[in-house]
Design a protein around this motif. Structure first.
Motif, PDB file in Angstrom:
ATOM      1  N   GLU A   1       0.789   5.083  -7.621  1.00  0.00           N
ATOM      2  CA  GLU A   1      -0.323   4.790  -6.722  1.00  0.00           C
ATOM      3  C   GLU A   1       0.097   3.816  -5.628  1.00  0.00           C
ATOM      4  O   GLU A   1       0.893   2.916  -5.869  1.00  0.00           O
ATOM      5  CB  GLU A   1      -1.500   4.211  -7.525  1.00  0.00           C
ATOM      6  N   PHE A   2      -0.433   4.081  -4.447  1.00  0.00           N
ATOM      7  CA  PHE A   2      -0.184   3.171  -3.320  1.00  0.00           C
ATOM      8  C   PHE A   2      -1.527   3.110  -2.609  1.00  0.00           C
ATOM      9  O   PHE A   2      -2.074   4.147  -2.220  1.00  0.00           O
ATOM     10  CB  PHE A   2       0.919   3.767  -2.433  1.00  0.00           C
ATOM     11  N   LEU A   3      -2.091   1.943  -2.495  1.00  0.00           N
ATOM     12  CA  LEU A   3      -3.470   1.836  -2.038  1.00  0.00           C
ATOM     13  C   LEU A   3      -3.718   0.552  -1.258  1.00  0.00           C
ATOM     14  O   LEU A   3      -2.836  -0.293  -1.143  1.00  0.00           O
ATOM     15  CB  LEU A   3      -4.418   1.903  -3.245  1.00  0.00           C
ATOM     16  N   ILE A   4      -4.923   0.450  -0.746  1.00  0.00           N
ATOM     17  CA  ILE A   4      -5.335  -0.774  -0.055  1.00  0.00           C
ATOM     18  C   ILE A   4      -6.102  -1.642  -1.048  1.00  0.00           C
ATOM     19  O   ILE A   4      -7.076  -1.195  -1.659  1.00  0.00           O
ATOM     20  CB  ILE A   4      -6.257  -0.456   1.144  1.00  0.00           C
ATOM     21  N   ASP A   5      -5.650  -2.870  -1.212  1.00  0.00           N
ATOM     22  CA  ASP A   5      -6.411  -3.861  -1.976  1.00  0.00           C
ATOM     23  C   ASP A   5      -7.153  -4.726  -0.966  1.00  0.00           C
ATOM     24  O   ASP A   5      -6.520  -5.350  -0.110  1.00  0.00           O
ATOM     25  CB  ASP A   5      -5.451  -4.792  -2.747  1.00  0.00           C
TER      26      ASP A   5
ATOM     27  N   GLU B   1      -9.765  -9.074   2.981  1.00  0.00           N
ATOM     28  CA  GLU B   1      -8.504  -8.932   3.705  1.00  0.00           C
ATOM     29  C   GLU B   1      -7.774  -7.678   3.259  1.00  0.00           C
ATOM     30  O   GLU B   1      -7.684  -7.405   2.060  1.00  0.00           O
ATOM     31  CB  GLU B   1      -7.653 -10.171   3.406  1.00  0.00           C
ATOM     32  N   ARG B   2      -7.225  -6.921   4.208  1.00  0.00           N
ATOM     33  CA  ARG B   2      -6.509  -5.671   3.906  1.00  0.00           C
ATOM     34  C   ARG B   2      -5.096  -5.972   3.432  1.00  0.00           C
ATOM     35  O   ARG B   2      -4.313  -6.572   4.166  1.00  0.00           O
ATOM     36  CB  ARG B   2      -6.456  -4.828   5.188  1.00  0.00           C
ATOM     37  N   ASN B   3      -4.773  -5.569   2.222  1.00  0.00           N
ATOM     38  CA  ASN B   3      -3.429  -5.765   1.680  1.00  0.00           C
ATOM     39  C   ASN B   3      -2.915  -4.470   1.071  1.00  0.00           C
ATOM     40  O   ASN B   3      -3.692  -3.681   0.535  1.00  0.00           O
ATOM     41  CB  ASN B   3      -3.446  -6.818   0.570  1.00  0.00           C
ATOM     42  N   ALA B   4      -1.595  -4.268   1.129  1.00  0.00           N
ATOM     43  CA  ALA B   4      -0.989  -3.134   0.427  1.00  0.00           C
ATOM     44  C   ALA B   4      -1.021  -3.439  -1.061  1.00  0.00           C
ATOM     45  O   ALA B   4      -0.743  -4.568  -1.475  1.00  0.00           O
ATOM     46  CB  ALA B   4       0.448  -2.939   0.889  1.00  0.00           C
TER      47      ALA B   4
ATOM     48  N   ASP C   1      -4.774   8.596   7.603  1.00  0.00           N
ATOM     49  CA  ASP C   1      -5.792   7.735   8.208  1.00  0.00           C
ATOM     50  C   ASP C   1      -5.145   6.368   8.487  1.00  0.00           C
ATOM     51  O   ASP C   1      -4.000   6.136   8.086  1.00  0.00           O
ATOM     52  CB  ASP C   1      -7.016   7.601   7.258  1.00  0.00           C
ATOM     53  N   PRO C   2      -5.841   5.478   9.181  1.00  0.00           N
ATOM     54  CA  PRO C   2      -5.196   4.198   9.546  1.00  0.00           C
ATOM     55  C   PRO C   2      -4.661   3.412   8.346  1.00  0.00           C
ATOM     56  O   PRO C   2      -3.625   2.748   8.450  1.00  0.00           O
ATOM     57  CB  PRO C   2      -6.319   3.430  10.244  1.00  0.00           C
ATOM     58  N   PHE C   3      -5.334   3.495   7.202  1.00  0.00           N
ATOM     59  CA  PHE C   3      -4.835   2.764   6.029  1.00  0.00           C
ATOM     60  C   PHE C   3      -3.530   3.381   5.511  1.00  0.00           C
ATOM     61  O   PHE C   3      -2.595   2.682   5.139  1.00  0.00           O
ATOM     62  CB  PHE C   3      -5.874   2.751   4.910  1.00  0.00           C
ATOM     63  N   GLY C   4      -3.478   4.712   5.516  1.00  0.00           N
ATOM     64  CA  GLY C   4      -2.251   5.389   5.084  1.00  0.00           C
ATOM     65  C   GLY C   4      -1.086   5.034   6.008  1.00  0.00           C
ATOM     66  O   GLY C   4       0.039   4.806   5.554  1.00  0.00           O
TER      67      GLY C   4
ATOM     68  N   MET D   1      -8.743   2.888  -2.094  1.00  0.00           N
ATOM     69  CA  MET D   1      -9.045   1.476  -1.833  1.00  0.00           C
ATOM     70  C   MET D   1      -9.559   0.813  -3.104  1.00  0.00           C
ATOM     71  O   MET D   1     -10.214   1.452  -3.916  1.00  0.00           O
ATOM     72  CB  MET D   1     -10.142   1.362  -0.772  1.00  0.00           C
ATOM     73  N   ALA D   2      -9.265  -0.463  -3.234  1.00  0.00           N
ATOM     74  CA  ALA D   2      -9.829  -1.237  -4.344  1.00  0.00           C
ATOM     75  C   ALA D   2     -10.311  -2.572  -3.781  1.00  0.00           C
ATOM     76  O   ALA D   2      -9.588  -3.232  -3.026  1.00  0.00           O
ATOM     77  CB  ALA D   2      -8.781  -1.472  -5.421  1.00  0.00           C
TER      78      ALA D   2
END
Ligand code: ATP
Length: 323
Positions: free
Chosen positions: A9-13, A28-31, A58-61, A88-89
């Motif tokens: 998994e690779f996501l936005i925390d 705050e957007r973190n990998a 998408d921008p997060f990806g 996202m989490a």
């Protein structure tokens, strides 16, 4: 070839980031995602790494792809999809600083990875292949993860595994346990927390749980992280503990991943199968891993908190940590 390849998994925390002028909580957007944290720890230690996973187009990806590139992790195994959003989490802080995770993943892009989408060159050229259990919560990523692990193993990679139990991501405990056990059947080196060890074995003591797990699965080396108490190891012939280092923790995020990355570094440096290691070599590797874990607690964030070689060496030698 790569020193280490990881799948998962690779996501936005979204982590708590204070309050806005209007008094609203900010995030705050973190990998995020343990497998990439482990690779980032290895890349910082000078190892050649590559990641296999899926994100939304998408921008997060795109931000996550930039993160891989910035960390020096090969991104050729990163797949983009137009059919799901980057997972996202949100991390919420309760009374007393207790963290809870709220996942937006119904389903998320990370779960949509299929085996056919995996770049075959990443399965043949890895000395170490690392995985976790979050990518085994649903199909097709569950089948893709297990097939990739089996293929890498057949082609000579050492398999390292961190089951990383997150109850919120599973249908129920039975579902979690069954999938986590599929991974245990394939792994050479397994890293668990004490809580995960008890969950997997039903035991309520460290040594008893470790013994049960080693009896049931063909694991060559079991590592149990014990937070401020350091860590424990067990092979087919030996067991022992390695003390932790006195640090002032500010954020324990990625401590386990810093530990695992530093351990895999030692595995690569030793370059001999674990069953051939002396007790001294095992202890040395654990000391290095404990230092990698301890340093990750002294700084905020996940990837940003991971240590370099000089810092780990200093801590192992007992030199003071700079502020
Ligand atoms: P996660 O990061 O997923 O919670 P984990 O439960 O495996 O993973 P910990 O046991 O908290 O992680 O930490 C991993 C390692 O980091 C420990 O085995 C230890 O060596 C080191 N460590 C963690 N917390 C401390 C601490 N407070 N003081 C010194 N070392 C620590």
């Amino acid at each position: 070839t790569y020193d280490a390849v990881a799948i998962g998994e690779f996501l936005i925390d979204f982590t708590p980031g204070g309050t806005s002028p209007a008094g609203n909580p900010l995030f705050e957007r973190n990998a995020g995602g343990a497998p990439v944290n482990v690779l980032a720890a290895l890349a910082r230690l000078g190892k050649r790494t590559a990641f296999i996973g899926k994100v939304g187009n998408d921008p997060f990806g795109h931000f996550l792809q930039d993160t891989l590139r910035q960390e020096g992790i090969d991104d050729k195994g990163l797949v983009f999809t137009d059919h799901a959003h980057t997972t996202m989490a949100f991390v919420h802080l309760g009374e007393g600083g207790e963290r809870s995770f709220h996942f937006c993943r119904q389903p998320g892009a990370d779960e949509a990875l299929a085996f056919e989408e995996i770049d075959a060159s990443l399965l043949g050229g890895a000395r170490v292949f690392h995985f976790g259990s979050v990518s085994m919560t649903s199909e097709p990523s569950r089948g893709a993860t297990l097939a990739a692990v089996r293929e890498a193993k057949a082609r000579g990679a050492w398999i390292t595994y961190d089951p990383n139990w997150r109850p919120a991501l599973w249908q129920d405990n039975q579902h979690a346990k069954q999938a986590m056990e599929e991974g245990l059947k394939e792994a050479d080196v397994v890293k668990v927390s004490e809580e995960e060890l008890f969950f997997l074995t039903g035991a309520d003591g460290l040594e008893a749980g470790a013994q049960l797990l080693m009896e049931r699965f063909p694991v060559k080396l079991l590592l149990v992280t014990l937070g401020a108490e350091g860590s424990y190891y067990r092979t087919r012939t030996a067991e022992g503990r390695a003390a932790s280092y006195p640090v002032a923790p500010v954020d324990t995020t990625a401590a386990g991943d810093g530990f695992m990355g530093a351990f895999i570094y030692a595995l690569l440096e030793n370059d001999r199968p674990v069953p051939e290691w002396t007790d001294g070599e095992l202890r040395q590797a654990l000391a290095f891993a404990n230092a990698g874990g301890a340093l990750a607690t002294t700084r905020r964030g996940a990837i940003a908190s991971l240590a370099d070689h000089g810092e780990i060496e200093k801590l192992v030698k007992g030199e003071p940590i700079p502020d």
